[in-house]
Design a protein around this motif. Structure first.
Motif, PDB file in Angstrom:
ATOM      1  N   ILE A 263      14.703  31.553  27.555  1.00  0.00           N
ATOM      2  CA  ILE A 263      15.578  31.321  28.710  1.00  0.00           C
ATOM      3  C   ILE A 263      14.865  31.739  29.991  1.00  0.00           C
ATOM      4  O   ILE A 263      14.873  31.019  30.984  1.00  0.00           O
ATOM      5  CB  ILE A 263      16.897  32.121  28.553  1.00  0.00           C
TER       6      ILE A 263
ATOM      7  N   LYS B 241      12.426  29.137  31.057  1.00  0.00           N
ATOM      8  CA  LYS B 241      13.057  27.908  31.520  1.00  0.00           C
ATOM      9  C   LYS B 241      13.760  28.111  32.862  1.00  0.00           C
ATOM     10  O   LYS B 241      13.771  27.223  33.708  1.00  0.00           O
ATOM     11  CB  LYS B 241      14.067  27.441  30.466  1.00  0.00           C
ATOM     12  N   SER B 242      14.322  29.298  33.036  1.00  0.00           N
ATOM     13  CA  SER B 242      15.134  29.511  34.231  1.00  0.00           C
ATOM     14  C   SER B 242      14.312  29.593  35.511  1.00  0.00           C
ATOM     15  O   SER B 242      14.851  29.453  36.601  1.00  0.00           O
ATOM     16  CB  SER B 242      15.942  30.798  34.073  1.00  0.00           C
TER      17      SER B 242
ATOM     18  N   LEU C 104      14.763  26.990  38.158  1.00  0.00           N
ATOM     19  CA  LEU C 104      15.964  27.003  38.995  1.00  0.00           C
ATOM     20  C   LEU C 104      15.694  27.676  40.338  1.00  0.00           C
ATOM     21  O   LEU C 104      16.296  27.340  41.348  1.00  0.00           O
ATOM     22  CB  LEU C 104      17.097  27.733  38.264  1.00  0.00           C
TER      23      LEU C 104
ATOM     24  N   TYR D  10      19.019  30.377  43.515  1.00  0.00           N
ATOM     25  CA  TYR D  10      18.711  31.358  42.475  1.00  0.00           C
ATOM     26  C   TYR D  10      17.621  32.282  42.992  1.00  0.00           C
ATOM     27  O   TYR D  10      16.644  31.839  43.593  1.00  0.00           O
ATOM     28  CB  TYR D  10      18.245  30.667  41.197  1.00  0.00           C
TER      29      TYR D  10
ATOM     30  N   VAL E  37      15.807  36.163  37.770  1.00  0.00           N
ATOM     31  CA  VAL E  37      16.343  36.185  36.411  1.00  0.00           C
ATOM     32  C   VAL E  37      15.624  37.321  35.687  1.00  0.00           C
ATOM     33  O   VAL E  37      14.399  37.409  35.716  1.00  0.00           O
ATOM     34  CB  VAL E  37      16.099  34.856  35.679  1.00  0.00           C
TER      35      VAL E  37
ATOM     36  N   VAL F 131      21.242  37.233  35.823  1.00  0.00           N
ATOM     37  CA  VAL F 131      20.871  36.224  36.806  1.00  0.00           C
ATOM     38  C   VAL F 131      21.359  36.657  38.180  1.00  0.00           C
ATOM     39  O   VAL F 131      22.538  36.968  38.355  1.00  0.00           O
ATOM     40  CB  VAL F 131      21.498  34.866  36.445  1.00  0.00           C
TER      41      VAL F 131
ATOM     42  N   GLY G  44      23.129  26.586  36.705  1.00  0.00           N
ATOM     43  CA  GLY G  44      21.910  26.481  35.905  1.00  0.00           C
ATOM     44  C   GLY G  44      22.043  27.010  34.492  1.00  0.00           C
ATOM     45  O   GLY G  44      21.083  27.000  33.730  1.00  0.00           O
TER      46      GLY G  44
ATOM     47  N   TYR H 162      21.304  24.517  31.799  1.00  0.00           N
ATOM     48  CA  TYR H 162      19.884  24.163  31.790  1.00  0.00           C
ATOM     49  C   TYR H 162      19.028  25.276  31.203  1.00  0.00           C
ATOM     50  O   TYR H 162      18.215  25.063  30.320  1.00  0.00           O
ATOM     51  CB  TYR H 162      19.431  23.841  33.215  1.00  0.00           C
ATOM     52  N   MET H 163      19.242  26.494  31.674  1.00  0.00           N
ATOM     53  CA  MET H 163      18.338  27.573  31.270  1.00  0.00           C
ATOM     54  C   MET H 163      18.521  27.962  29.811  1.00  0.00           C
ATOM     55  O   MET H 163      17.619  28.501  29.192  1.00  0.00           O
ATOM     56  CB  MET H 163      18.490  28.790  32.193  1.00  0.00           C
ATOM     57  N   THR H 164      19.682  27.657  29.263  1.00  0.00           N
ATOM     58  CA  THR H 164      19.892  27.988  27.856  1.00  0.00           C
ATOM     59  C   THR H 164      19.556  26.792  26.969  1.00  0.00           C
ATOM     60  O   THR H 164      19.999  26.702  25.835  1.00  0.00           O
ATOM     61  CB  THR H 164      21.354  28.391  27.604  1.00  0.00           C
TER      62      THR H 164
END
Lengths: 940, 190
Positions: free
Chosen positions: A45, A48-49, A52, A63, A66, A76, A148, A151-153
């Protein structure tokens, strides 16, 4: 240059920092098929995050950070606004069914769609649309929050709980017609539809229903041809349709189309003329008309002291002029300045404001003008800690497993009295980070420091209590990096400088000599490397997908490269790594992939995680400058020359160490290849590389030799007391190196070494602009240090070529223990213009025989003929010259001879006697024959 | 190398015992070199043998790494000078001195990867052709803990080793299986 420019970052404004957190799911297995442990979902995660953070749209919150916390928790941090649609509905500000409400609802609808379209364009589905998540800023503009998560998960795959509020779920989600993970932009459209219905009704739907009832209700819409109508019917508000503008009605009806295939995407809706086009025109006309009225109105009310407050309170629904930002702002100024006469000034004001002038008279909170990311960074420096904040609010407590056991359990397996672990559910709590501490810390900073005047020759920011920030700059780097006031000034300064790059290149360079603020390290490095041109375009035009023969090597190297770092060990990090490396290999046909290139790439990738193109450009610019030809298929001559030079450098500065290492046969080939091939990026962890490269980037490739030497300095005692095996073991597991001392020593070594002594045949062909710059600025300037000064006056100048620095062949280089010095450097050291009272900087030993010496020698030189200088046991025979030599130990000793190799041999012999700083005059005394330097020595 | 966190290092088991000093014994010193494709586990084998550790994210070796380990074989003290080479072939042109004059070599492959076995075979050939004639060569099929993903048949490798007069063992640096054994077997042989 497409850099993430500082001024493009979102300003703090009236926003706050909101923190949400959730727990990622545990993976079933712990070990992958390759035997390596599986990457935890929290790290996946985290990787990927990152993307964002690079998003920037007026209707999305920014954002900021994270964080991966204990127990697989993800925290977050993002922009937060306290007002949101739910509050708006609750406040009852929506006048049911009025035209005014229609246009406001349409405005909200369009802003949400615009944000959604932007997300979709970036491959993101929101899936988390609900009233609370649609925040409103001061001006009543939509700021979507927590968009997000899906998306991030990885579309919810990395968590155990469902994302979003079930009430807003599209029917197909509940019917399980969609697989988990599929991108479904049309689900968002449905949720938007339902939100708009709530706005139209001015109340939240289905508040009294249980979850199961809501689900049945949504499922029940399946047969409905017009969901909007059905809902209104149910609520007994069917007549409201008449009051709505056709645009709103069409929008809602389209959003609530049951069939997902027929339901339009945000992008399609935005383009729908029936909903928006006429309205936009009408709106803007209206806005202009309104403006005139409003100004009239406002200037009237301005007499009322409450006007301002009144306006900001009711802004979302009583005014329409937020259509056009500039109009709105000019209006703002109008009010602030109370200038109601001069209406023609409107435009003028708005321009000034957009030019980022400190026009605001409100100096009480200058932080508002700083970017969100910067304020967050400073908040952390002020002692802010997100995790501690969560803890303080009692939200991270994890219950012991035993407390999750049920109190009773029937034989059928039903249990009761079990309370679910909070962390496993989606916690909607948002924690606001308190900024008071930060404001308190920055209180002392005068307002003008926020807008420094760079063009003033002396820029000396000082804090209120009279301590010059410059004083802080003498403190150790680690302290400086934690000093909030100091960092604040550095950030403000570099913010300005970076904004004007490349015109400020030389100033950036000069300031970077002092130190590089970590907050801007990525940008500053890019500037120092002279990155230019359309970086993104160049990068995206490179084929990074077609398989090549180096793929396997790259693939096995990446999972072993700086994997202690969470970002670089995430799958996203691996993908980026691979693409950047492949791009480099593909676009540098003359070079090949050597193991170690991965380590070299790591710092750039880490710093530019959201900007692969920049990471690639930095790597591409770094290699020719610092590792010229190191990645040739056959690089042995380059590396051998580098290592031979390294040996000579050790000999020059530390003869004792050289003699010891030589005696045990411990040569640089055995340990230093990974050092230089990766510029130490394979040897040190990232945070140390940063500090090392902060200085390296200000210098040239020979600086790395000095770094190597200063590492040896720190290990000197162990090395001197060890045999071969112990020495090599020492390096197989590099001991702790104090990097700040290492950097300092390296600079010292660099400054105390004649340039020509570091010269290599396989140096980059031409020093780039940046290093020229370095010379001008005289990076390492001090009296005892080397620098290019004015040429000493030579009446009949000898052929200048002979004086020039010239690299010798590798074979010669390998044979010679002591470095050579060029005629130019020699003359500079000789410094004939020096006054009688200045100490000479070097001692010159003439090793020719007495006869030659007496015919003409370098002024001040001593004559120690090679043939007669040494005794049987290789010690120097005592004589008056020897005492002069011994009295001058510590100065550079230049051995001057004829064409033969006697000078080289002499130098080596006295090296064995532990004399430091020995070098040999390149090409011998002959280079001065045609000049008027040589004098007849007066016999004592 | 320095200061990096290493996933799950484990000091228990596997490491050979250091002698408590037995000067009256005979002392032998051997130069041993590890060869094989990258990421088959050469450095991990050495690390397990010398320090009894295992790092999941063992960094790639650039150039070569050198370690020593002393073991007792009956009444002889055997000192291994271990040259752990870089897997990427390019590095061998850079520093042939690493394996010059080695008395023993361990050629390592990864049992989950057929290509690494093919590469190991070419290494054996090269050693037989170029190294000193009485060099002792051992073949190690590493990562035997991953037998579920096995791609190289044990018997096939065994037959090949037998044919070429090589010592052969399947090892696992992770579980420490056969790691000390293969070094000791070489020591015995020498």
């Amino acid at each position: 240059m497409k850099m993430a420019l500082p001024w493009e970052d979102r300003r703090l404004g009236s926003a706050q920092f909101g923190v949400v957190f959730f727990t990622s799911s545990q993976r079933q297995e712990t070990c992958g098929t390759n035997g390596l442990p599986l990457t935890p979902n929290s790290i996946r995660i985290l990787g990927k995050s990152q993307y964002l953070k690079s998003l920037n749209h007026p209707n999305l919150v920014q954002y900021v950070d994270v964080i991966r916390a204990k127990h697989e928790r993800i925290v977050v941090v993002s922009e937060f606004h306290s007002n949101n649609l739910r509050k708006l509905i609750k406040s009852g500000q929506i006048e049911l069914g009025t035209i005014n409400a229609s246009s406001e609802i349409l405005k909200i609808g369009r802003q949400i769609l615009s944000g959604l379209e932007y997300l979709n364009k970036h491959g993101i589905t929101n899936r988390n649309l609900q009233l609370e998540n649609i925040m409103l800023d001061e001006e009543g503009n939509v700021k979507m929050f927590n968009y997000g998560l899906y998306y991030m998960t990885n579309c919810g795959k990395f968590i155990t709980f469902p994302i979003g509020s079930p009430k807003y779920f599209a029917p197909e989600i509940l019917h399980h017609n969609t697989k988990k993970g599929q991108l479904m932009h049309y689900c968002d459209t449905w949720s938007l539809g339902l939100i708009l219905v709530e706005l139209v009704l001015g109340k939240e739907l289905w508040v009294d229903l249980k979850l199961s009832e809501i689900i049945i209700k949504i499922k029940g819409f399946r047969g409905s041809s017009n969901v909007f109508k059905s809902i209104l019917e149910e609520e007994g508000q069917l007549d409201i349709v008449q009051k709505l503008s056709p645009g709103v009605r069409t929008l809602i009806e389209k959003c609530l189309i049951v069939d997902p295939v027929a339901r339009p995407w945000p992008k399609q809706l935005l383009k729908d003329m029936r909903i928006f086009s006429q309205d936009v025109q009408v709106d803007s006309c209206k806005a202009e008309c309104d403006l005139q009225d409003e100004i009239q109105l406002d200037s009237n009310v301005a007499m009322d002291s409450h006007a301002h407050i009144f306006r900001s309170l009711t802004l979302p629904f009583t005014t329409n002029f937020s259509q056009s930002c500039s109009v709105d702002e000019s209006h703002d100024n109008q009010q602030v300045n109370g200038d109601d006469q001069n209406r023609s000034n409107l435009q003028y004001f708005s321009i000034e404001k957009s030019a980022e002038m400190p026009l605001s008279t409100d100096t009480s909170d200058l932080l508002k003008g700083r970017s969100l990311k910067e304020v967050y960074y400073l908040w952390q420096l002020a002692g802010g800690d997100v995790i501690a904040e969560l803890k303080r609010q009692g939200l991270t407590r994890k219950k012991p497993a035993v407390l999750s056991l049920p109190n009773s359990m029937t034989l059928e397996g039903e249990s009761s009295g079990k309370s679910k672990e909070r962390g496993l559910l989606l916690d909607q709590t948002v924690i606001i980070l308190p900024l008071n501490e930060l404001r308190k810390r920055l209180n002392d900073i005068p307002a003008e420091d926020y807008y420094p005047l760079l063009e003033f020759p002396q820029y000396h920011p000082r804090s209120e209590n009279g301590i010059f920030v410059e004083e802080t700059s003498t403190l150790p780097l680690i302290i400086r990096e934690k000093d909030i006031e100091y960092q604040f000034h550095r950030i403000v300064l570099f913010d300005r400088l970076l904004g004007s790059y490349p015109f400020t290149k030389s100033v950036i360079y000069k300031e970077a000599i002092l130190d590089i603020p970590p907050f801007f390290r990525a940008n500053i490095w890019s500037c120092l490397l002279g990155i230019d041109g359309d970086v993104a375009h160049n990068y995206y035009s490179i084929d990074k997908e077609t398989p090549t023969s180096t793929d396997r090597q790259i693939e096995v190297d990446i999972p072993r490269c700086h994997q202690y770092d969470e970002l670089l060990s995430s799958p996203t990090g691996h993908q980026k790594f691979k693409r950047v490396l492949k791009a480099w290999v593909v676009s540098n046909k003359e070079y090949v992939y050597w193991q170690g290139l991965d380590s070299l790439c790591a710092p750039f990738l880490y710093l530019n995680f959201n900007n692969e193109a920049m990471a690639y450009s930095c790597l591409s610019a770094f290699i020719p400058k610092y590792l010229y030809n190191f990645f040739l298929k056959d690089n042995s001559v380059i590396i051998q020359e580098f290592l031979a030079k390294f040996s000579q450098l050790i000999a020059f500065h530390d003869p004792q160490l050289t003699n010891h290492l030589d005696s045990i046969g411990f040569i640089p080939e055995l340990y230093a290849i990974p050092w230089f091939l990766t510029m130490f990026s394979h040897v040190f962890p990232l945070h140390k590389i940063f500090h090392l490269w902060d200085k390296l980037l200000l210098s040239d490739s020979s600086f790395s030799l000095c770094i190597g030497l200063s590492i040896l300095f720190q290990l000197r005692e162990s090395l001197l007391n060890s045999g071969f095996n112990e020495c090599i073991l020492l390096f197989s597991d590099m001991p702790e190196i104090n990097i700040e001392r290492c950097v300092k020593d390296s600079v010292e070594v660099y400054c105390n070494t004649p340039r020509s002594a570091l010269c290599r045949k396989f140096d980059p062909p031409c020093t780039t602009q940046c290093s020229d710059l370095g010379r001008q600025v005289t990076l390492y300037d001090s009296d005892t240090h080397f620098r290019t000064t004015d040429k000493p006056p030579l009446k009949s100048s000898p052929s200048t070529d002979a004086l020039k620095t010239e690299a010798i062949s590798l074979a010669d280089l390998k044979c010679e223990k002591c470095t050579r010095i060029s005629g130019e450097d020699f003359l500079e050291l000789l410094d004939l213009t020096r006054s009688k009272f200045q100490q000479p900087k070097m001692i010159v030993i003439d090793v020719r025989n007495h006869e030659d010496y007496n015919r003409g020698a370098i002024p001040g030189s001593i004559n120690m003929p090679f043939v007669t200088a040494f005794a049987q046991d290789d010690s120097l025979i005592s004589c008056s010259e020897l005492s002069i030599l011994n009295a001058n130990i510590g100065k550079i000793i230049v051995v001057v001879g004829n064409r033969g190799d006697s000078a080289v041999k002499f130098a080596e012999k006295i090296l064995r006697l532990d004399y430091p700083k020995i070098c040999v005059l390149h090409r011998g005394i002959d280079i001065f024959r045609s000049s008027d330097i040589l004098v007849v020595p007066t016999t004592v | 190398m320095a200061n990096r966190q290493s996933g799950g290092s484990n000091t228990a088991g596997g490491g050979a015992q250091r002698p408590n000093g037995a000067p009256q014994n005979k002392i032998c010193q051997f130069k041993l070199v590890l060869l094989g494709e990258s990421a088959v586990g050469k450095s991990s084998l050495v690390l397990r043998f010398v320090k009894g550790q295992f790092h999941e994210y063992q960094e790639s070796t650039i150039g070569a790494a050198f370690l020593t380990q002393t073991v007792m074989l009956d009444d002889t003290t055997v000192k291994f000078e271990i040259w752990d080479t870089a897997g990427q072939e390019r590095y061998h042109s850079l520093a042939p001195m690493y394996y010059r004059g080695a008395q023993a070599a361990i050629v390592v492959y990864d049992i989950t990867n057929q290509e690494t076995f093919a590469r190991a075979k070419t290494w054996v050939k090269e050693l037989q052709r170029q190294a000193s004639p009485n060099i002792v060569i051992a073949l190690a099929g590493n990562k035997s803990d991953l037998s579920a993903k096995r791609m190289v048949d044990h018997d096939e490798a065994y037959a090949y080793a037998d044919e070429n007069g090589l010592l052969f063992m399947e090892t696992s640096a992770k579980t420490a299986m056969n790691v000390t054994d293969i070094f000791l077997a070489i020591g015995m042989f020498l």
